[in-house]
Design an enzyme around this catalytic site. Sequence first.
Site, PDB file in Angstrom:
ATOM      1  N   ASP A  16      73.991  77.414 -55.344  1.00 57.93           N
ATOM      2  CA  ASP A  16      73.857  78.332 -54.472  1.00 57.93           C
ATOM      3  C   ASP A  16      72.307  79.156 -53.968  1.00 57.93           C
ATOM      4  O   ASP A  16      72.081  80.303 -53.460  1.00 57.93           O
ATOM      5  CB  ASP A  16      74.264  79.129 -55.483  1.00 57.93           C
ATOM      6  CG  ASP A  16      75.619  79.226 -56.529  1.00 57.93           C
ATOM      7  OD1 ASP A  16      76.632  77.854 -55.714  1.00 57.93           O
ATOM      8  OD2 ASP A  16      76.210  79.236 -57.337  1.00 57.93           O
ATOM      9  N   HIS A  46      79.375  73.789 -50.982  1.00 59.07           N
ATOM     10  CA  HIS A  46      78.418  73.554 -49.571  1.00 59.07           C
ATOM     11  C   HIS A  46      78.567  74.327 -48.237  1.00 59.07           C
ATOM     12  O   HIS A  46      80.043  74.031 -48.036  1.00 59.07           O
ATOM     13  CB  HIS A  46      77.944  71.867 -49.505  1.00 59.07           C
ATOM     14  CG  HIS A  46      76.883  71.312 -50.522  1.00 59.07           C
ATOM     15  ND1 HIS A  46      76.018  70.293 -49.702  1.00 59.07           N
ATOM     16  CD2 HIS A  46      76.155  71.874 -51.672  1.00 59.07           C
ATOM     17  CE1 HIS A  46      74.965  70.363 -51.096  1.00 59.07           C
ATOM     18  NE2 HIS A  46      75.780  71.123 -52.271  1.00 59.07           N
TER      19      HIS A  46
HETATM   20  P1  IMP Z   1      80.409  71.424 -64.024  1.00 63.12           P
HETATM   21  O1  IMP Z   1      79.805  71.017 -63.399  1.00 63.12           O
HETATM   22  O2  IMP Z   1      81.708  72.233 -63.953  1.00 63.12           O
HETATM   23  O3  IMP Z   1      81.155  70.495 -65.730  1.00 63.12           O
HETATM   24  O4  IMP Z   1      79.651  73.106 -64.971  1.00 63.12           O
HETATM   25  C1  IMP Z   1      78.830  73.123 -65.403  1.00 63.12           C
HETATM   26  C2  IMP Z   1      78.186  74.454 -65.057  1.00 63.12           C
HETATM   27  O5  IMP Z   1      77.128  74.411 -64.000  1.00 63.12           O
HETATM   28  C3  IMP Z   1      79.195  75.863 -65.351  1.00 63.12           C
HETATM   29  O6  IMP Z   1      78.160  77.089 -65.674  1.00 63.12           O
HETATM   30  C4  IMP Z   1      79.057  75.689 -63.662  1.00 63.12           C
HETATM   31  O7  IMP Z   1      79.031  77.524 -62.959  1.00 63.12           O
HETATM   32  C5  IMP Z   1      78.213  75.744 -62.786  1.00 63.12           C
HETATM   33  N1  IMP Z   1      77.754  74.986 -61.438  1.00 63.12           N
HETATM   34  C6  IMP Z   1      78.205  73.605 -61.745  1.00 63.12           C
HETATM   35  N2  IMP Z   1      78.054  72.926 -59.960  1.00 63.12           N
HETATM   36  C7  IMP Z   1      78.189  74.897 -59.508  1.00 63.12           C
HETATM   37  C8  IMP Z   1      77.111  74.576 -58.435  1.00 63.12           C
HETATM   38  O8  IMP Z   1      77.677  73.827 -57.435  1.00 63.12           O
HETATM   39  N3  IMP Z   1      76.827  76.046 -58.290  1.00 63.12           N
HETATM   40  C9  IMP Z   1      76.470  76.368 -58.899  1.00 63.12           C
HETATM   41  N4  IMP Z   1      76.657  76.346 -60.487  1.00 63.12           N
HETATM   42  C10 IMP Z   1      77.628  75.145 -60.730  1.00 63.12           C
HETATM   43 MG    MG Z   2      76.714  75.403 -53.879  1.00 65.77          MG
END
Ligand code: IMP
Ligand code: MG
Length: 333
Positions: A16, A46
Amino acid sequence: MNIEYADVVADLSWGDTGKGKVTSALVSKSKYDFVCRWAGGNNAGHTVFLNGKKYKTHLVPSGVFHGIPSIIGPGCVVNREALLSELEYIKECGFDSSLVKVSPRAHMVTDAHISKDKRKLAKKLGTTSKGIAPSYADKMARVGVLAKDALPAELIWDEVLYGKILCEGAQGFYLDIDHGNYPYVTSSTTLPYGACSLGIPPQKIRKIYGTCKVYDTRSGVDPLFPTSLLDDPDLSMLGDLGEEYGVTTGRRRIVNWFNLDMMLNAVKISGATDIIFNKADILKKFGKYKLFHDNKLKEFNRWDDFTSYISEQIGESRSLVNNVHFSGHSERI
Ligand code: IMP
Ligand code: MG
């Protein structure tokens, strides 16, 4: 035709931090032959601003908004419905969705993966509930479903990359499966070297654009970001000003002051050559300038003192960085 070079955009923190914005700026300046995603799935969010309009994507590389072939690489995991509806959205917005192709070796996210994620991981680890971990688990256990066996043939791209390539990272350094705060991580390689999984020799990597913000945010569960931070009046006001809500989940992100120690570590290991700090306008508007360095919270009276301090510390860290840029919402990079 050979690969001339590959540039990489990768986040140096917890995601982010405006990779979409940096990617857009880069593709409007230089002529890339491909824009590629090397990891993750529709857990990513995105935001792309183009001609005064805001577009949101999860899976599709943002090259498609600039008429560039956009490849979802073998290291990605793909949810069929999410992909098809995103392609529909892109078409409705007036862009050529046929530019988007998927590697035959990408893995699929199934409904079973999503329900397992929701049942077993979502609460405990604060995942995005998109089935990411179960899909990668099946891939590694070698029982996964390949894109070539699940997607329409016209979406599959089984060729080698050539020319100039821009690799668009997803998630962030501290969400990396090996370098993050395990198990509070995602299941893929988010570090820039992961871009080589697209079929790019490491020697062909030219520049690595590392993105971060002038304050830190965390979407999801992580002991490094205790929920008590949500009660801090300054930090919560900063979160309001910066509109810190997840693009994918809509959850409020936990905000903290910028951690320079962690960023310097990410810079060192990732090999960033250029650093872009985003949300400069937000912190300036807020008017308080603090960061953690050597595990202590330091405060600065002026924006210029804050940024000079950061630039100096990056300079002294003997990293590969040769450009540091602080950027606000409407500024060009
Ligand atoms: P997962 O990728 O859905 O398994 O989530 C695992 C961790 O990564 C969690 O804490 C999510 O909030 C974080 N996360 C996954 N994708 C993003 C992203 O695109 N931006 C910020 N945090 C992310
Ligand atoms: Mg993002």
